[in-house]
Design an enzyme around this catalytic site. Structure first.
Site, mmCIF file in Angstrom:
data_model
loop_
_atom_site.group_PDB
_atom_site.id
_atom_site.type_symbol
_atom_site.label_atom_id
_atom_site.label_comp_id
_atom_site.label_asym_id
_atom_site.label_seq_id
_atom_site.Cartn_x
_atom_site.Cartn_y
_atom_site.Cartn_z
ATOM 1 N N LYS A 22 -6.142 36.986 21.061
ATOM 2 C CA LYS A 22 -5.034 37.851 21.193
ATOM 3 C C LYS A 22 -5.051 39.382 21.026
ATOM 4 O O LYS A 22 -4.617 40.055 21.708
ATOM 5 C CB LYS A 22 -4.052 37.195 20.133
ATOM 6 C CG LYS A 22 -2.590 38.318 20.132
ATOM 7 C CD LYS A 22 -1.542 37.747 19.039
ATOM 8 C CE LYS A 22 -1.633 38.066 17.479
ATOM 9 N NZ LYS A 22 -1.422 39.567 17.272
ATOM 10 N N ASN A 23 -5.862 39.463 19.784
ATOM 11 C CA ASN A 23 -6.245 40.993 19.545
ATOM 12 C C ASN A 23 -7.117 41.806 20.328
ATOM 13 O O ASN A 23 -7.271 43.112 20.253
ATOM 14 C CB ASN A 23 -6.545 41.090 17.902
ATOM 15 C CG ASN A 23 -5.380 40.812 17.016
ATOM 16 O OD1 ASN A 23 -4.180 40.530 17.578
ATOM 17 N ND2 ASN A 23 -5.600 40.538 15.965
ATOM 18 N N CYS A 116 5.053 41.722 13.681
ATOM 19 C CA CYS A 116 5.674 40.730 12.174
ATOM 20 C C CYS A 116 5.761 41.719 11.079
ATOM 21 O O CYS A 116 5.380 42.743 10.889
ATOM 22 C CB CYS A 116 4.380 40.215 12.092
ATOM 23 S SG CYS A 116 3.914 38.535 13.016
ATOM 24 N N ARG A 121 3.587 49.127 7.806
ATOM 25 C CA ARG A 121 2.956 49.180 9.101
ATOM 26 C C ARG A 121 3.176 50.636 9.654
ATOM 27 O O ARG A 121 3.578 50.633 10.752
ATOM 28 C CB ARG A 121 3.072 48.296 10.028
ATOM 29 C CG ARG A 121 2.946 46.633 9.542
ATOM 30 C CD ARG A 121 2.874 45.864 10.399
ATOM 31 N NE ARG A 121 1.525 45.597 11.092
ATOM 32 C CZ ARG A 121 1.323 44.527 12.076
ATOM 33 N NH1 ARG A 121 2.285 43.798 12.389
ATOM 34 N NH2 ARG A 121 0.118 44.305 12.481
ATOM 35 N N ASP A 305 -5.200 38.036 8.580
ATOM 36 C CA ASP A 305 -4.702 36.956 9.445
ATOM 37 C C ASP A 305 -5.076 35.497 9.169
ATOM 38 O O ASP A 305 -4.308 34.505 9.742
ATOM 39 C CB ASP A 305 -4.946 37.399 10.868
ATOM 40 C CG ASP A 305 -4.263 38.613 11.236
ATOM 41 O OD1 ASP A 305 -3.270 39.016 10.789
ATOM 42 O OD2 ASP A 305 -4.839 38.909 12.535
ATOM 43 N N ARG A 397 4.065 33.558 19.304
ATOM 44 C CA ARG A 397 3.465 34.871 19.790
ATOM 45 C C ARG A 397 1.800 34.724 19.868
ATOM 46 O O ARG A 397 1.127 35.649 20.250
ATOM 47 C CB ARG A 397 3.701 35.949 18.600
ATOM 48 C CG ARG A 397 5.393 36.046 18.528
ATOM 49 C CD ARG A 397 5.499 37.204 17.385
ATOM 50 N NE ARG A 397 4.658 38.340 17.575
ATOM 51 C CZ ARG A 397 4.773 39.343 16.833
ATOM 52 N NH1 ARG A 397 5.388 39.445 15.849
ATOM 53 N NH2 ARG A 397 3.792 40.541 17.033
HETATM 54 C C1 UD1 Z 1 -4.356 44.769 13.722
HETATM 55 C C2 UD1 Z 1 -4.258 43.195 14.331
HETATM 56 C C3 UD1 Z 1 -3.478 42.410 13.258
HETATM 57 C C4 UD1 Z 1 -4.386 42.209 11.774
HETATM 58 C C5 UD1 Z 1 -4.598 43.941 11.608
HETATM 59 C C6 UD1 Z 1 -5.627 43.854 10.147
HETATM 60 C C7 UD1 Z 1 -3.860 43.620 16.720
HETATM 61 C C8 UD1 Z 1 -2.915 43.404 17.603
HETATM 62 N N1 UD1 Z 1 -3.426 43.372 15.707
HETATM 63 O O1 UD1 Z 1 -3.143 45.128 13.319
HETATM 64 O O2 UD1 Z 1 -3.392 41.082 13.653
HETATM 65 O O3 UD1 Z 1 -3.658 41.778 10.945
HETATM 66 O O4 UD1 Z 1 -5.187 44.579 12.376
HETATM 67 O O5 UD1 Z 1 -6.857 43.256 10.564
HETATM 68 O O6 UD1 Z 1 -4.865 43.990 16.707
HETATM 69 N N2 UD1 Z 1 -2.161 51.782 8.378
HETATM 70 C C9 UD1 Z 1 -1.545 52.994 8.112
HETATM 71 N N3 UD1 Z 1 -1.298 53.937 8.891
HETATM 72 C C10 UD1 Z 1 -1.678 53.760 10.429
HETATM 73 C C11 UD1 Z 1 -2.253 52.534 10.719
HETATM 74 C C12 UD1 Z 1 -2.461 51.368 9.822
HETATM 75 O O7 UD1 Z 1 -1.220 53.356 6.996
HETATM 76 O O8 UD1 Z 1 -1.446 54.531 11.055
HETATM 77 C C13 UD1 Z 1 -2.145 50.760 7.496
HETATM 78 C C14 UD1 Z 1 -1.543 49.364 7.765
HETATM 79 O O9 UD1 Z 1 -0.247 49.740 7.281
HETATM 80 C C15 UD1 Z 1 -2.367 48.324 7.112
HETATM 81 C C16 UD1 Z 1 -3.668 48.798 7.298
HETATM 82 O O10 UD1 Z 1 -3.585 49.986 7.704
HETATM 83 O O11 UD1 Z 1 -1.956 48.385 5.557
HETATM 84 C C17 UD1 Z 1 -4.366 47.936 8.532
HETATM 85 O O12 UD1 Z 1 -3.657 48.100 9.539
HETATM 86 P P1 UD1 Z 1 -4.311 48.263 11.093
HETATM 87 O O13 UD1 Z 1 -5.813 47.916 11.093
HETATM 88 O O14 UD1 Z 1 -4.149 49.401 11.643
HETATM 89 O O15 UD1 Z 1 -3.800 46.809 11.652
HETATM 90 P P2 UD1 Z 1 -2.800 46.832 13.223
HETATM 91 O O16 UD1 Z 1 -3.912 47.439 13.992
HETATM 92 O O17 UD1 Z 1 -1.595 46.949 12.984
#
Ligand code: UD1
Length: 418
Positions: A22-23, A116, A121, A305, A397
């Site tokens: 998915k990711n 989710c 986030r 995850d 999802r």
């Molecule tokens: C992706 C995955 C999700 C997985 C996550 C962590 C996809 C579509 N989703 O989500 O399944 O659980 O990686 O492995 O690939 N953060 C900030 N600021 C930002 C971005 C992130 O503070 O601008 C923080 C988030 O709140 C969180 C952490 O960084 O605490 C990790 O987030 P991130 O690695 O960005 O996850 P996603 O890309 O949303």
């Protein structure tokens, strides 16, 4: 609205083929608008998030259709750089469209992304990185307005290895003027997959899978036909299902390297694992020992995850476990549901203290998010008696045909319209 009806206590046997990740699929679909040429993403699972991303592409004016199991995208007629809030709120990955749309149109307007409900986030890392590439950003009335005259390569240091921010930088920098260097990049296998995809289109990206990624902007990108990697989280979910239920199954398609820490933890639980090439065989007696501690971390650490599924597993194992969730603030929303099954879990901030009980019992449960929902299904499969799991839209999802695949392994699980 469907529900699962699950009779627990059946051991599992057989083979399960892992779906595409998915990711990986979601950023690849977003990347398809980087070119006007045809893009084919092979073996896309019909999960709700992928369908939603295809709908987003259509909203931009692109054609995105299933052809067999593949998705074929033709974005030559795409003309819009604005996404309505209805779709972007459905899906966190809609944020990837920022990078792609900026590359394609130098403009992007999206509503704040959804996904989710597992914590704050924020997308500050995405936005500050885009600013480094020359993008002007305004945030008002729930929308993000981005524009630039030219995207210019830059040196970007991420304060945290965010998966989504790293991917967005790749999408925005791939045709930028000059070179972009990303320090502190996320190292997830799905980032390596995106690099492979972009390079197959003619991009010049290297270093994915390490802390530092280098992107040399190119003038144009061509079409591509690409098969994404398999879903390590789905594979991990089935391995844990077998661990909980007992039995012996083979999970195919995923590189053991991509879930090394999970395999280590399952051995700690008392399971026997044989992993070779892209086949992982697990044997479990069904009587498990608790892991002493599981800490979620960015790759190659234990994936957040799989945290909920690991808590479910430890709930019915012997001993006690401490689970530490280091990525998302509110990722224990499934815990009260597990407690309804007799689980003994105390949550304090980012820690969950699990005292294993002899056997969970069936209950009426509601999935609150994707992986939390999967954890409830696993717990129900191992529990004594019958469980119902409601609100399957969350599970849909990310898991294609969860019930079909589990049934083929010998589980008693039915999907019923309510
Ligand atoms: C992706 C995955 C999700 C997985 C996550 C962590 C996809 C579509 N989703 O989500 O399944 O659980 O990686 O492995 O690939 N953060 C900030 N600021 C930002 C971005 C992130 O503070 O601008 C923080 C988030 O709140 C969180 C952490 O960084 O605490 C990790 O987030 P991130 O690695 O960005 O996850 P996603 O890309 O949303």
């Amino acid at each position: 609205m469907d529900k699962f009806l699950i009779d627990g206590g059946r051991s599992l046997s057989g083979t399960v083929h892992t779906q595409s990740a998915k990711n990986s699929v979601l950023p690849l679909l977003a990347a398809s608008v980087l070119t006007e040429k045809q893009v084919t993403v092979e073996e896309v699972p019909p999960i709700a998030d992928a369908l939603c991303m295809m709908q987003i592409l259509r909203e931009l004016g692109a054609k995105a259709e299933f052809c067999g199991g593949n998705v074929v995208i033709d974005s030559s007629d795409a003309c819009s750089h604005e996404l309505s809030s209805a779709l972007t709120k459905e899906l966190r990955s809609s944020v990837f469209m920022l990078g792609s749309l900026l590359t394609r149109f130098r403009r992007a307007v999206i509503a704040y992304p959804g996904g989710c409900d597992i914590g704050l986030r924020p997308i500050d890392l995405h936005l500050s990185a885009l600013k480094r590439l020359g993008v002007k950003i305004e945030e008002r009335e729930g929308f993000i307005f981005c524009k630039c005259d030219t995207l210019r390569g830059a040196e970007i240091a991420l304060d945290f290895p965010s998966v989504g921010a790293t991917e967005n930088i790749l999408l925005a920098a791939v045709k930028a003027e000059g070179k972009t260097l990303v320090h502190g990049a996320a190292k997830e296998p799905e980032i390596v997959d995106l690099q492979r995809f972009l390079n197959a289109m003619g991009a010049k990206v290297r270093g994915a899978g390490t802390d530092d990624i280098e992107i040399e902007g190119v003038k144009s990108l061509g079409g591509v036909c690409f098969r994404p990697i398999k879903d390590r989280i789905e594979a991990g979910t089935y391995l844990m299902a077998c661990a909980i239920c007992g039995g012996e199954i083979e999970v195919t398609g995923v590189s053991p390297e991509n879930i090394r820490l999970l395999l280590h933890k399952l051995r700690e639980n008392g399971c026997k694992i044989h992993a070779k090439n892209d086949k992982i065989r697990i044997y479990s007696s069904g009587r498990l020992k608790c892991n002493r501690r599981i800490e979620t971390m960015p790759f190659p650490g234990f994936p957040t995850d799989l945290q909920a599924q690991a808590t479910a597993l430890n709930s019915g194992a012997e001993g006690g476990a401490v689970i530490a969730e280091n990525l998302f603030e509110t990722r224990y929303k499934y815990v009260p549901e597990l407690r309804r099954m007799g689980a003994d879990i105390e949550v304090k901030g980012r820690l969950a203290f699990v005292r294993g009980v002899k056997r969970l019992h069936g209950a009426s449960l509601t999935a609150g998010d994707l992986r939390g929902g999967a954890a409830l299904v696993l717990a129900a499969l191992g529990a004594e008696g019958t469980s119902e799991v409601f609100d399957l839209s969350h599970i849909d999802r990310g898991y294609a045909d969860l019930q079909g695949k589990l049934t083929a392994l010998g589980a008693r699980i039915k999907r019923i319209r309510v």
